[in-house]
Design an enzyme around this catalytic site. Structure first.
Site, PDB file in Angstrom:
ATOM      1  CG  ASP A 179     -29.796   6.272  -4.774  1.00 39.24           C
ATOM      2  OD1 ASP A 179     -28.608   6.190  -5.147  1.00 39.24           O
ATOM      3  OD2 ASP A 179     -30.119   6.341  -3.571  1.00 39.24           O
TER       4      ASP A 179
ATOM      5  CG  ASP B  83     -25.096   3.909  -6.734  1.00 32.37           C
ATOM      6  OD1 ASP B  83     -24.585   4.916  -7.257  1.00 32.37           O
ATOM      7  OD2 ASP B  83     -25.342   3.834  -5.521  1.00 32.37           O
TER       8      ASP B  83
ATOM      9  CE1 TYR C 242     -34.263   6.941  -1.237  1.00 35.57           C
ATOM     10  CE2 TYR C 242     -32.906   8.376  -2.587  1.00 35.57           C
ATOM     11  CZ  TYR C 242     -33.257   7.115  -2.165  1.00 35.57           C
ATOM     12  OH  TYR C 242     -32.605   6.021  -2.668  1.00 35.57           O
TER      13      TYR C 242
ATOM     14  CG  ASP D  67     -39.362  -5.112 -13.015  1.00 37.64           C
ATOM     15  OD1 ASP D  67     -39.625  -4.236 -13.867  1.00 37.64           O
ATOM     16  OD2 ASP D  67     -40.211  -5.929 -12.616  1.00 37.64           O
TER      17      ASP D  67
ATOM     18  CE  LYS E 226     -42.753  -3.240 -10.532  1.00 32.31           C
ATOM     19  NZ  LYS E 226     -42.272  -4.324 -11.415  1.00 32.31           N
TER      20      LYS E 226
END
Length: 363
Positions: free
Chosen positions: A247, A251, A141, A223, A191
């Protein structure tokens, strides 16, 4: 005791829910003898309209001099076509950078009165109590360059993921510290089978674990973590991860509670200055209708008291009051089931304040 709180109502339903959370804080102040000095400043779309930028310098200055900050929400379709650097969301990213708010905390608990509001089976949700610790000021970001460019003769795009060892280390230490106050387990999500950034993250996590012999560290690929959050959320205590993964996972975790309208969050720096905000967005489609759920903002006010000001008893009283109001059958439309008593934003807050008084008497 006097504490300075900066209010950043922002856009959409932000002003409505911040007003309700302020009402609850004022009631807490009366009960426990705490004086809150509130100052309201601009951020997001409303700041663009009034000042031409999503984060005015005055807002940053006031926040730096505050004891804690309570934010509503930013953004909305009104500002969809403004220059990318001036979008309302940039105000949120910039204040995190300006205040060095690198640690985002999102507790996820299932309140028994709402266990049937989630799409997940009740037997999976019973006893869920986890904390997601998300790195907030690094990663993709904030990396540079982030741009469109010509690649092999056609339009392409480049986003850059950047992390320094020190940035990874400090967020991991936060997670381990919180785990010590809970059940002593940290799940580091990465990851590492694909990304070099994740391989460094995992190395630093192992290094940090050597400093916390009383905390159990495990690793999980992102994942798989996304699947396990829904399949068996009780297995988690503290989850720590980088900005983008955090993020998405935080959520997703809203499905555990049944609604984004229930989840609070905190963004902290090393000096314990915190910005507290509900997880949900600005919901411009329901702004001004008096039906927004104020509970996430009120729960964020409880986090403000606990993590920002160290007022643990006061925070716990709010949490008890929220659950009591729900047990009494009060529901805003987003969490209502057939036959429930549906109330307005203000009426829900009234119910929490009434329960707050009862909770304080019982103590």
């Amino acid at each position: 005791m006097e504490k300075k709180i900066v209010l950043l109502p922002g856009d959409g339903i932000g002003p409505e829910i911040v007003f309700e959370a302020k009402r609850v804080l004022e009631e807490v102040g009366k009960i426990f003898g705490v004086t809150f000095q509130f100052t309201e400043e601009q951020i997001g779309g409303v700041a663009i309209d009034k000042s031409g930028v999503p984060l005015p310098d005055k807002t940053v200055e006031q926040c730096l001099n505050a004891d804690a900050i309570l934010l509503g929400a930013v953004g909305g379709p009104k500002w969809d076509n403004v220059e990318p650097s001036l979008r309302p969301e940039r105000g949120l990213l910039k204040i995190r950078k300006a205040l060095d708010l690198y640690a985002n905390l999102r507790p996820v608990q299932v309140m028994e009165p709402l266990i049937h509001s989630s799409a997940i089976k009740p037997e999976i949700l019973t006893g869920v109590d986890l904390l997601i610790v998300r790195e907030l000021t690094g990663g993709i970001y904030f990396g540079s360059p982030s741009e469109r460019r010509e690649i092999d003769g056609e339009l392409g795009v480049v986003d850059t993921l950047v992390y320094k060892r020190s940035e990874i280390k400090r967020i991991l230490k936060q997670a381990f510290d919180f785990a010590r106050l809970r059940s002593g387990r940290v799940m580091s999500v990465d990851k590492a089978n694909v990304l070099e950034s994740s391989r460094l993250w995992r190395e630093v996590a192992e290094e940090t674990a050597n400093e916390y012999k009383d905390v159990i560290l495990e690793h999980m690929l992102v994942d798989n973590a996304a699947m396990q959050l829904i399949r068996n959320p009780r297995q988690f205590d503290v989850i720590v991860t980088e900005n983008l993964f955090g993020d998405i996972l935080s959520d997703e975790a809203s499905m555990i509670s049944g609604s984004l309208g229930l989840l609070p969050s905190a963004s902290m720096n090393s000096s314990k200055l915190g910005l507290f905000e509900p997880v949900h967005g600005s919901a411009p489609d329901i702004a001004g209708k008096g039906i927004a759920n104020p509970l996430a903002a009120i729960a964020s006010a409880a986090m403000l008291l606990q993590y920002g000001l160290g007022l643990i008893e006061e925070a716990k009283t709010i949490e008890v009051a929220i659950e009591r109001a729900l047990r009494n059958g009060y529901r805003t439309p987003d969490i209502a089931l057939t036959g429930d008593r549906i109330v307005s934003t203000t009426e829900m807050t009234d119910a929490v304040i009434e329960a707050l008084k009862i909770a304080s008497y019982s103590n």
